[in-house]
Design an enzyme around this catalytic site. Structure first.
Site, PDB file in Angstrom:
ATOM      1  CG  HIS A 140       5.811  -2.000  -4.548  1.00 35.92           C
ATOM      2  ND1 HIS A 140       5.696  -3.354  -4.323  1.00 35.92           N
ATOM      3  CD2 HIS A 140       4.547  -1.495  -4.457  1.00 35.92           C
ATOM      4  CE1 HIS A 140       4.432  -3.655  -4.100  1.00 35.92           C
ATOM      5  NE2 HIS A 140       3.722  -2.541  -4.167  1.00 35.92           N
ATOM      6  CG  ASN A 143      -3.205   2.188   0.502  1.00 32.84           C
ATOM      7  OD1 ASN A 143      -3.092   3.239   1.104  1.00 32.84           O
ATOM      8  ND2 ASN A 143      -4.379   1.753   0.070  1.00 32.84           N
TER       9      ASN A 143
END
Length: 290
Positions: A140, A143
């Site tokens: 994971h 951003n």
């Protein structure tokens, strides 16, 4: 030894992972079935390189070296055959991920590792789409990938210790800090982020304050680097809504999406990528990229 990376999906996350991989010495192929999307990713990645050089984050020589390690393709079967690690970064929809993993299972080498860049979905379920669940794991990323320091590594039920160690090593070579956790819906970060972002929409819906006031209170009062609305617009309100729906189905009522968030998505107010979310990112009708 992981040398060749294939990133599947040229959206914001995929292009970010590909950029970081290339700048950290991996040979990278960025794959997307949509040629227009792939060209858009190429232009955006070139822009990231240019900004890096301008702000002295990377030298021109380093940028040129990284670009030489970079290629683009619409042929997933061909790209998968050359990969040591395939990182899937397609939308958070089971049917899309299933199609990707079924394809790469057929064409990747036997010793190739599979990773999914998911923020909520089960790596155990995703591992069941192929015949090597022990070599399948979640990575994971956050951003923007080139700026955020963490990779949340999530083991599925059958993920091997060797796979977890190898993926941690890859993330470290990418310059990332890691946490290695066991699977549970939403992992650590998405569960907290979705709760905060959803509660902010309930506050806005109730007229508690403006988006600016709520974001300011969270940033200055709780020392968050971004307010929940700023972050939601950055990641995409549609992505936030999809995550909440998934967590609501798995973890219950506290994750029920705020009706106002659903309205924003229905109206096409998705955040930065659409030009308008909670905030407006257009000037004279044109999208302003920051």
């Amino acid at each position: 030894m992981i040398k060749n990376l294939v990133i599947v999906g040229s959206g914001v996350m995929g292009r970010g992972i590909a950029y970081v991989g290339a700048t950290r010495g991996f040979d990278v192929i960025l794959v997307d079935v949509n040629q227009v999307a792939l060209e858009g990713a190429r232009n955006e990645i070139d822009s990231i390189f240019e900004k890096g050089i301008r702000y002295q984050k990377i030298s021109k020589e380093e940028a040129d070296y990284a670009k030489n390690r970079f290629s683009y393709s619409t042929n997933l079967k061909e790209a998968a055959a050359a990969a040591d690690l395939i990182i899937e970064a397609v939308p958070e929809k089971a049917e899309i991920k299933k199609a990707v993993f079924e394809t790469i299972e057929q064409h990747a080498k036997e010793d190739c590792y599979f990773a999914t860049n998911t923020s909520t979905m089960s790596p155990t379920e995703i591992g069941s789409y192929c015949k090597r669940p022990e070599k399948t794991i979640a990575m994971h990323f956050f951003n923007p990938v080139q700026k955020m320091p963490l990779v949340e590594i999530v083991r599925g039920l059958e993920t091997s210790d060797e796979t977890a160690a190898m993926i941690k090593e890859v993330a470290a070579k990418m310059g990332k800090e890691t946490v290695v956790i066991n699977e549970f819906p939403g992992f650590v970060t998405s569960r907290i982020s979705c709760l905060v972002g959803n509660e902010a929409f309930y506050m806005l819906q109730e007229g508690l304050g403006t988006p600016e006031e709520i974001d300011k209170a969270i940033k200055l009062g709780l020392n968050y680097p971004m307010g929940p609305f700023e972050l939601g617009d950055l990641v995409g309100l549609d992505a936030r809504l999809n995550n909440l729906k998934y967590l609501h189905s798995k973890l219950g009522e506290k994750y029920r999406p705020a009706p106002l968030l659903e309205q924003y998505v229905k109206a096409g107010r998705l955040g930065r990528k659409s030009g308008r979310g909670v905030y407006d990112y257009t000037k004279n009708g044109e999208l302003v990229r920051k």
